[in-house]
Design a protein around this motif. Sequence first.
Motif, PDB file in Angstrom:
ATOM      1  N   ALA A   1       0.826  -1.195   0.000  1.00 23.30           N
ATOM      2  CA  ALA A   1       0.000   0.000   0.000  1.00 23.30           C
ATOM      3  C   ALA A   1       0.869   1.257   0.000  1.00 23.30           C
ATOM      4  N   LEU A   2       2.168   1.073  -0.244  1.00 22.32           N
ATOM      5  CA  LEU A   2       3.080   2.222  -0.159  1.00 22.32           C
ATOM      6  C   LEU A   2       3.077   3.031  -1.453  1.00 22.32           C
ATOM      7  N   ASP A   3       3.407   4.318  -1.309  1.00 18.39           N
ATOM      8  CA  ASP A   3       3.534   5.189  -2.474  1.00 18.39           C
ATOM      9  C   ASP A   3       4.999   5.178  -2.904  1.00 18.39           C
TER      10      ASP A   3
ATOM     11  N   GLU B   1       8.466   9.317   4.552  1.00 14.69           N
ATOM     12  CA  GLU B   1       7.280  10.111   4.138  1.00 14.69           C
ATOM     13  C   GLU B   1       6.022   9.249   4.114  1.00 14.69           C
ATOM     14  N   ASN B   2       6.158   8.033   3.623  1.00  6.97           N
ATOM     15  CA  ASN B   2       5.014   7.116   3.614  1.00  6.97           C
ATOM     16  C   ASN B   2       4.463   6.917   5.021  1.00  6.97           C
TER      17      ASN B   2
ATOM     18  N   ARG C   1       6.917   8.534  15.621  1.00  4.63           N
ATOM     19  CA  ARG C   1       6.494   7.139  15.473  1.00  4.63           C
ATOM     20  C   ARG C   1       7.142   6.500  14.239  1.00  4.63           C
ATOM     21  N   ALA C   2       7.199   7.261  13.157  1.00  3.71           N
ATOM     22  CA  ALA C   2       7.820   6.758  11.921  1.00  3.71           C
ATOM     23  C   ALA C   2       9.290   6.435  12.176  1.00  3.71           C
ATOM     24  N   ALA C   3       9.992   7.356  12.841  1.00  6.14           N
ATOM     25  CA  ALA C   3      11.423   7.160  13.102  1.00  6.14           C
ATOM     26  C   ALA C   3      11.648   5.921  13.969  1.00  6.14           C
ATOM     27  N   GLU C   4      10.767   5.761  14.957  1.00  7.00           N
ATOM     28  CA  GLU C   4      10.876   4.628  15.873  1.00  7.00           C
ATOM     29  C   GLU C   4      10.710   3.293  15.121  1.00  7.00           C
TER      30      GLU C   4
END
Length: 297
Positions: free
Chosen positions: A71-73, A80-81, A99-102
């Motif tokens: 489901a990724l762009d 960014e996704n 949260r993304a970085a983690e």
Amino acid sequence: MRALADVSFAVGPGRILGVLGHNGAGKTTLVDILSTRVRADAGTARVCGWDVRSGGSQVRRRIGVATQFTALDDALSGAENLVLLARLLGATAKQARERAAELLAAFDLTEAAGRRVKTYSGGMRRRTDLAACLLGRPEVLFLDEPSTGLDPVACRQLWDIIKRLAGLGITVVLTTQYLAEAEHLADEVLVLAAGRVVAADTPTALKRRLGSQQLTLTFPEAWHGDRALQRLRGLGLRGVLDPRSGAVVLPVDGGGDVVAAVRAVDDERLPVARVRVTEPTLEDVYLTLHGAGQVSR
Ligand SMILES: Nc1ncnc2c1ncn2[C@@H]1O[C@H](COP(=O)(O)OP(=O)(O)O)[C@@H](O)[C@H]1O
Ligand SMILES: [Mg+2]
């Protein structure tokens, strides 16, 4: 035609259920129903205590789903996704970045985080997908053939991650076409064939039924195989005739069984064209559990 019938099972928290089956067995249909993407015509299912029919939004709030299609762009970076998806789930910009970085760090993606997903390997893509599934802190994860298309190294890496997630208490339902994967990962295995459960067992019990290895004896003519089966049965070795190849396939435990079987067919003066000892595969599961020719693909 029914895609699924008489399928019944339960999975406890932090457990891994492996749903094993060929293409068309009904694995994706099962995942789609449990993740409320598809409504079943009949039957009931509960996820985290909520009925998939009447409590769909409650279920969706508690699960993560990774389908066979990402489901990724592709045009965005991994980071960014994840930030975008976290924002869609209601996180503030700061929360989303954190949260993304983690998650990127947890899945060994920090270095690649700024690169476009387009440039990712299959394994990196799958890990990013999995990270995206975890953004909403799900209690249950549905992974539809997560390892299909991955090379062995990427596969191992994914398996480690899946085990780690279960260790954190997340329940995992994963589908696979590979017996070895189900055996390695799952606490329990559900074998599906043509929409039905043909076996529901622990990997250990499944292994016991399959033998640690499979012995395949190929004969020039079909009656040789029949005769060999009879003789082997007398020794307590239960084989089946593979309808496709006409070969006799039997679960064996160690070299002793192999030697005994070969000696027995030799005693009968049956001409063995080929002897092969292999690790059991999904084919062997179907063949051994269901007898010859009963399961259509
Ligand atoms: N919504 C649906 N309703 C009825 N049959 C379906 C539906 N979706 C898929 N099928 C059929 O159900 C069977 C199982 O498909 P699927 O669940 O995709 O298998 P798998 O994921 O194990 O390869 C196939 O024969 C397929 O054509
Ligand atoms: Mg499928």
